[in-house]
Design a protein around this motif. Structure first.
Motif, mmCIF file in Angstrom:
data_model
loop_
_atom_site.group_PDB
_atom_site.id
_atom_site.type_symbol
_atom_site.label_atom_id
_atom_site.label_comp_id
_atom_site.label_asym_id
_atom_site.label_seq_id
_atom_site.Cartn_x
_atom_site.Cartn_y
_atom_site.Cartn_z
ATOM 1 N N ASP A 95 -21.082 -12.943 -2.709
ATOM 2 C CA ASP A 95 -20.541 -12.613 -4.027
ATOM 3 C C ASP A 95 -19.014 -12.708 -3.964
ATOM 4 N N ARG A 96 -18.509 -13.883 -4.327
ATOM 5 C CA ARG A 96 -17.070 -14.127 -4.156
ATOM 6 C C ARG A 96 -16.213 -13.203 -5.000
ATOM 7 N N GLU A 97 -16.714 -12.875 -6.187
ATOM 8 C CA GLU A 97 -15.935 -11.976 -7.047
ATOM 9 C C GLU A 97 -15.789 -10.613 -6.404
ATOM 10 N N TRP A 98 -16.916 -10.114 -5.860
ATOM 11 C CA TRP A 98 -16.853 -8.820 -5.209
ATOM 12 C C TRP A 98 -15.877 -8.881 -4.029
ATOM 13 N N VAL A 99 -15.945 -9.953 -3.248
ATOM 14 C CA VAL A 99 -15.062 -10.082 -2.078
ATOM 15 C C VAL A 99 -13.599 -10.058 -2.517
ATOM 16 N N ALA A 100 -13.288 -10.821 -3.553
ATOM 17 C CA ALA A 100 -11.894 -10.886 -4.007
ATOM 18 C C ALA A 100 -11.408 -9.508 -4.448
ATOM 19 N N SER A 101 -12.268 -8.785 -5.197
ATOM 20 C CA SER A 101 -11.797 -7.484 -5.692
ATOM 21 C C SER A 101 -11.745 -6.471 -4.555
ATOM 22 N N PHE A 102 -12.670 -6.586 -3.600
ATOM 23 C CA PHE A 102 -12.660 -5.699 -2.428
ATOM 24 C C PHE A 102 -11.377 -5.896 -1.616
ATOM 25 N N LEU A 103 -11.046 -7.163 -1.346
ATOM 26 C CA LEU A 103 -9.853 -7.438 -0.534
ATOM 27 C C LEU A 103 -8.589 -7.010 -1.281
ATOM 28 N N ALA A 104 -8.576 -7.213 -2.604
ATOM 29 C CA ALA A 104 -7.408 -6.806 -3.389
ATOM 30 C C ALA A 104 -7.256 -5.286 -3.366
ATOM 31 N N ALA A 105 -8.379 -4.578 -3.530
ATOM 32 C CA ALA A 105 -8.332 -3.112 -3.493
ATOM 33 C C ALA A 105 -7.879 -2.637 -2.114
ATOM 34 N N GLY A 106 -8.355 -3.305 -1.075
ATOM 35 C CA GLY A 106 -7.966 -2.958 0.288
ATOM 36 C C GLY A 106 -6.456 -3.094 0.489
ATOM 37 N N ARG A 107 -5.893 -4.176 -0.032
ATOM 38 C CA ARG A 107 -4.436 -4.380 0.096
ATOM 39 C C ARG A 107 -3.653 -3.287 -0.615
ATOM 40 N N LEU A 108 -4.112 -2.910 -1.805
ATOM 41 C CA LEU A 108 -3.428 -1.847 -2.549
ATOM 42 C C LEU A 108 -3.473 -0.523 -1.778
ATOM 43 N N ARG A 109 -4.650 -0.226 -1.224
ATOM 44 C CA ARG A 109 -4.770 1.034 -0.484
ATOM 45 C C ARG A 109 -3.917 1.031 0.775
ATOM 46 N N LEU A 110 -3.873 -0.126 1.448
ATOM 47 C CA LEU A 110 -3.035 -0.250 2.638
ATOM 48 C C LEU A 110 -1.577 -0.015 2.280
ATOM 49 N N GLY A 111 -1.134 -0.640 1.195
ATOM 50 C CA GLY A 111 0.264 -0.502 0.767
ATOM 51 C C GLY A 111 0.588 0.951 0.453
ATOM 52 N N ALA A 112 -0.355 1.628 -0.227
ATOM 53 C CA ALA A 112 -0.125 3.032 -0.569
ATOM 54 C C ALA A 112 -0.064 3.887 0.688
ATOM 55 N N SER A 113 -0.949 3.609 1.629
ATOM 56 C CA SER A 113 -0.996 4.375 2.869
ATOM 57 C C SER A 113 0.291 4.167 3.669
ATOM 58 N N TYR A 114 0.741 2.899 3.719
ATOM 59 C CA TYR A 114 2.002 2.582 4.399
ATOM 60 C C TYR A 114 3.158 3.317 3.724
ATOM 61 N N GLY A 115 3.168 3.308 2.394
ATOM 62 C CA GLY A 115 4.245 3.976 1.652
ATOM 63 C C GLY A 115 4.261 5.473 1.915
ATOM 64 N N HIS A 116 3.092 6.065 1.960
ATOM 65 C CA HIS A 116 2.988 7.504 2.223
ATOM 66 C C HIS A 116 3.546 7.848 3.591
ATOM 67 N N LEU A 117 3.144 7.063 4.600
ATOM 68 C CA LEU A 117 3.615 7.310 5.969
ATOM 69 C C LEU A 117 5.125 7.121 6.074
ATOM 70 N N THR A 118 5.643 6.020 5.525
ATOM 71 C CA THR A 118 7.064 5.748 5.711
ATOM 72 C C THR A 118 7.902 6.773 4.950
ATOM 73 N N GLY A 119 7.353 7.287 3.841
ATOM 74 C CA GLY A 119 8.034 8.369 3.135
ATOM 75 C C GLY A 119 8.199 9.588 4.040
ATOM 76 N N LEU A 120 7.111 9.942 4.729
ATOM 77 C CA LEU A 120 7.148 11.083 5.640
ATOM 78 C C LEU A 120 8.138 10.836 6.778
ATOM 79 N N LEU A 121 8.090 9.638 7.353
ATOM 80 C CA LEU A 121 8.976 9.315 8.474
ATOM 81 C C LEU A 121 10.434 9.418 8.046
ATOM 82 N N GLU A 122 10.727 8.910 6.859
ATOM 83 C CA GLU A 122 12.110 8.956 6.378
ATOM 84 C C GLU A 122 12.549 10.389 6.121
ATOM 85 N N ALA A 123 11.620 11.188 5.592
ATOM 86 C CA ALA A 123 11.957 12.579 5.315
ATOM 87 C C ALA A 123 12.285 13.331 6.598
ATOM 88 N N TYR A 124 11.555 13.012 7.668
ATOM 89 C CA TYR A 124 11.822 13.687 8.949
ATOM 90 C C TYR A 124 12.911 12.987 9.744
#
Lengths: 434, 434
Positions: free
Chosen positions: A302-331
């Motif tokens: 199901d190519r549509e599902w794959v595309a939306s899954f990978l896109a959602a994964g990228r967004l979550r990764l970016g958010a997770s990275y942003g959360h971590l780097t925010g903490l690192l900068e704060a400390y």
């Protein structure tokens, strides 16, 4: 019964067990839980993406069950169906149509790396790898093949960015020393740094590799785990690799981009007929269960599902990275900026309790034993300079926050005031889960 | 792009691709069907048990789906749950309690054989194997390890029954020639003969192995596929092996006894701590998908179901063997009696179109190309005498009948009258399926 002699080739492997796996299982045995085990381990050492399961669970449950045909013998280098679907997926990633016949499915990316290294190298021949690099390369590329791994040290002042000149220097030095180098290998996007290699850097690297007449092994297992400004370019993309495609071998798998590391399904893409034939002969020793191949082929159908899954994964990764780097900068904990992958490369050099890699090892042990935070020291990645650590952030955000808090406490760092407030509020020790 | 150099270790594998796999896939591509492809291939070359699916299908469909924990990293030598359940199953088979810690789960029995051979041998060292033997042993035991396989020829006059004296002779000859032998390996029950080794023969073999101070590798993948009068005895059973258990390494898997060859799940049992540690290090390169391990562990969880499944499988095997041997006797085709396994070892020596192994190869090609029956020639099993063929009967009975009919027609044999009437009645060509 006494422990006895094993072969020299087996003894070499025993001397070289990856530290990564050991720390993982120890930390996993007593995991932190805010309520039931607040003094448990926080495992941020393993590059496992735990942010995707809710996206996968329903889909996996819908897949059709195993059939009689599935349970039977199938080509040991991968079923035609799975290879076809992976070729479709990766054609878009690599930027050129891939032939399913050029794919070899094998038990994990480790198996794929072992296969290509064993096809290219005899014992004592060498593979040059820009350092720091994925620590298990030593075992994956060299453990069974007998190949020597020669690090090409990158410049810490530059955040260890990849440069073709560093690889060129390592290749020249090897030649001067009479070492036969068969290949250059690298993670792209890089691991541990999370650098997405720019097209011009890859093109320059390919010119160097070609000038030295060696093959290129590109481990592109994080190809879809890109969340920053730089888009992914494959080392096999004709835009950067117009004339070395037959000598470029790409490794990919389902562990990272699909968050399914247990399913142990790696892929090798190679256009050279004899290399491919030899890689198939090696896949005979490490085939993937047809049931798992069936599951993955259905997932990709199901190519549509794959595309939306990978896109959602990228967004979550970016958010997770942003959360971590925010903490690192704060400390006030310095790090190398990343555009891909599951981890951030921390510079804890100023807090080493002793000089050099001994100090790094010491700090690693303290963090593991006292703060009960598992992150991996740069030495495990053959870092050219001591003091760096890889922290994987792809777990629940409160676990990341608790880990950074424990690291900061251990380093004696009070939280900084600023736009990111890292104070765990309410504190996990109180049992609530932000 | 020109085909280019590959490593010497890869070239060795390419020179040595098992003929078994090739014939299998060619025959499978155009299979016989009484209605739609009456001139298709009959594949009786592959040791695949196709008599079990109806027993498995419902059970597999009932198993719980993959969970998040299943999808994650797990110990690469097998999950604790699967190793525990396999240990339970095999404790009864081996006749002594097995410790799950002594089991290494690995991608297929091939992977398990490769692992134990690589742990015991360095390139050029040798493994003695009673011949005829499972042809893929050359690749499985020697392909990656670099071990030499030395056949210990068994006596055709005796139906190639296993004798310790044949193994002793081969070990003595190797020593005289200055070859370092590390192990003796054998299939037990035997493949291709289907012999269930009697306890006193195994005990005598173990005395020989011990006297020569070499390890024993027992491939017991057909342990539960025993249907004749002789019960299975494991080479690790204390009754025959009171003092060599630490030097005895047993291979087992789900391909034969459970009829699940696609699932690529092999097991190595070894009690020597250092051998086990080294085998685990090799399993790192060929792990089994956690999803498949989960499926198999769930399958084993219901001991009652397992016992009745294995019992039903033995009954069906016995019936299939009886059907085939009835046909062979009716046509007057001689064979070696079997008590286990999926195949019968036919003596077609009197019908060879030319002398020696060239004649055998010629008859094999004629049967494959003209009669379109895929059975494997004895040469593929390193038979000490030409003219023998392995025919696997574990497919639908009408396919076996059609194959024997075609072979008999090719050999110019009219059906004999007698208690077994092999005439396919009504003939499969008419489309009916007895």
């Amino acid at each position: 019964m006494d422990a006895r002699r094993v072969s020299r080739q087996a003894a070499r492997l025993l001397a070289d067990t990856p530290a990564i796996a050991e720390a993982h299982f120890r930390a996993e045995a007593e995991p932190y839980d805010a309520l039931s085990r607040p003094d448990g381990y926080l495992n941020l050492g393993t590059a496992e993406n735990r942010l995707l399961w809710d996206l996968l669970e329903g889909r996996l449950a819908q897949l059709p069950p195993m059939t009689e045909a599935t349970a039977r013998y199938a080509p040991l280098h991968g079923t035609g169906v799975l290879r076809g679907r992976v070729a479709e997926l990766l054609s878009a990633t690599v930027g050129t149509p891939l032939d399913a016949e050029d794919l070899v499915v094998i038990s994990g990316a480790t198996g794929a790396l072992d296969a290509i290294a064993s096809v290219l190298c005899d014992p004592g021949e060498a593979i040059v790898v820009p350092a720091p690099y994925y620590g298990a390369f030593d075992t994956d590329l060299g453990g069974r093949s007998g190949a020597r791994i020669l690090p090409a040290p990158l410049d810490p002042a530059d955040g260890f960015r990849l440069t073709a000149s560093a690889v060129d220097r390592a290749l020249r030095r090897a030649r001067e020393e009479g070492v036969t180098v068969r290949a250059v290998a690298l993670s792209s996007p890089s691991n541990p740094i999370g650098e997405v290699h720019r097209p011009e850097v890859l093109a320059e690297l390919l010119r160097v590799v070609r000038a030295h007449d060696v093959d290129l092994i590109a481990d592109e297992i994080y190809a879809h785990a890109v969340f920053g400004g730089e888009a992914f370019t494959s080392a096999a993309d004709p835009a950067v690799n117009p004339d070395w495609a037959g000598r470029t071998h790409v490794v990919w798998g389902f562990a990272k981009d699909f968050g399914l590391p247990g399913l142990k399904t790696g892929v090798l893409h190679t256009r050279d007929p004899r290399v491919r034939e030899a890689a198939r002969a090696l896949a005979y020793f490490a085939p993937v269960s047809t049931a798992t191949q069936h599951t993955l082929a259905e997932l990709l159908a199901d190519r549509e599902w794959v595309a939306s899954f990978l896109a959602a994964g990228r967004l979550r990764l970016g958010a997770s990275y942003g959360h971590l780097t925010g903490l690192l900068e704060a400390y006030g904990i310095p790090y190398a900026p990343a555009g891909a992958g599951f981890s951030v490369w921390l510079d804890l050099g100023r807090w080493l309790p002793a000089a050099g890699f001994e100090g790094e090892e010491l700090l690693w042990r303290e963090l593991f034993e006292k703060a009960k935070v598992s992150i991996l020291p740069g030495g495990a990645f053959r870092s050219p300079r001591p003091g760096w650590f890889r922290l994987c952030h792809t777990v629940d955000a409160p676990l990341v926050a608790e880990a950074v808090r424990r690291i900061a406490v251990h380093l004696g760092l009070p939280p900084q005031t600023g736009p990111h407030d890292p104070t765990p509020s309410p504190a996990p020790r109180n049992g609530s889960r932000p």
